[in-house]
Scaffold this active site. Structure first.
Site, PDB file in Angstrom:
ATOM      1  N   ASP A   1       0.821  -1.205   0.000  1.00 20.58           N
ATOM      2  CA  ASP A   1       0.000   0.000   0.000  1.00 20.58           C
ATOM      3  C   ASP A   1       0.857   1.258   0.000  1.00 20.58           C
ATOM      4  OD1 ASP A   1      -2.603  -1.301   0.147  1.00 20.58           O
ATOM      5  OD2 ASP A   1      -1.940  -1.949   2.126  1.00 20.58           O
TER       6      ASP A   1
ATOM      7  N   THR B   1      -1.629  -2.117   4.735  1.00 21.48           N
ATOM      8  CA  THR B   1      -2.768  -1.937   5.633  1.00 21.48           C
ATOM      9  C   THR B   1      -3.668  -3.152   5.407  1.00 21.48           C
ATOM     10  OG1 THR B   1      -3.878  -0.594   3.954  1.00 21.48           O
ATOM     11  CG2 THR B   1      -2.710   0.586   5.695  1.00 21.48           C
TER      12      THR B   1
ATOM     13  N   HIS C   1      -7.683 -10.643   6.182  1.00 19.79           N
ATOM     14  CA  HIS C   1      -6.355 -11.210   6.432  1.00 19.79           C
ATOM     15  C   HIS C   1      -6.295 -11.982   7.748  1.00 19.79           C
ATOM     16  CE1 HIS C   1      -4.648  -9.080   2.969  1.00 19.79           C
ATOM     17  NE2 HIS C   1      -5.556  -8.170   3.269  1.00 19.79           N
TER      18      HIS C   1
ATOM     19  N   ASP D   1      -0.111 -13.582   1.865  1.00 22.14           N
ATOM     20  CA  ASP D   1       0.543 -12.530   2.662  1.00 22.14           C
ATOM     21  C   ASP D   1       1.909 -12.999   3.140  1.00 22.14           C
ATOM     22  OD1 ASP D   1      -1.704 -10.925   2.399  1.00 22.14           O
ATOM     23  OD2 ASP D   1      -2.497 -11.431   4.388  1.00 22.14           O
TER      24      ASP D   1
END
Length: 163
Positions: A51, A63, A69, A97
């Site tokens: 981001d 973020t 997430h 992630d």
């Protein structure tokens, strides 16, 4: 429990969820600007399309929405309908992630994850506390960290290809 919306309404609602310029991104951008930090947004050339990219510190900031997430906080609730579908979808986000953060770390990038609960909701950090945590990460030279309602903590990252 069945969904209270029709399939078409639910689909329309889900499509309306933005992926950039969200309220939490705007709040974080304002704080970074206030600190005098120069940054780029949504750099698609980096794993995970961070981001915020702070080139001068060789750092990136994500973020993360607590639902999308799977953050262990009061904002994450397992959906009551289509539970298996949602848990699989969210689980894939978590795996992606970890992979992306691991790749960024291997490339020498410092990574900070700022969780949605730190930016909005009843337990959010005020601007002073959040600014102090951001400054702490920027000035520390540390590699990976996360900010949530409890403050700033190390973020453990598995190397890509491991669990």
């Amino acid at each position: 429990m069945t969904d209270v919306h029709s399939k078409a309404t639910r689909s329309k609602n889900m499509r309306a969820i933005g992926t950039r310029d969200t309220a939490i991104e705007k709040r974080l951008a304002a704080l970074l600007t206030q600190l005098g930090v120069e940054y780029r947004v949504q750099d698609a050339s980096l794993p995970g399309r961070p981001d915020f990219v702070i080139e001068s510190e060789h750092g990136v900031i994500f973020t993360h929405g607590c639902f999308w997430h799977r953050h262990d906080c009061y904002l994450f609730k397992v959906p009551a309908t289509r539970t298996d579908f949602w848990l699989e979808k969210i689980g894939k986000n978590v795996v992606r992630d970890r992979r992306d953060i691991g790749l960024l770390h291997q490339q020498g990038w410092r990574v900070l994850v700022v969780w949605e609960c730190a930016l909005r909701g009843r337990l959010k950090l005020d601007d002073t506390a959040l600014t102090e945590r951001l400054e702490e990460w920027i000035c520390s030279g540390g590699a990976t960290a996360q900010i949530d309602t409890q403050g700033i903590h190390p973020l453990r990252v598995s190397p890509p290809g491991t669990a």
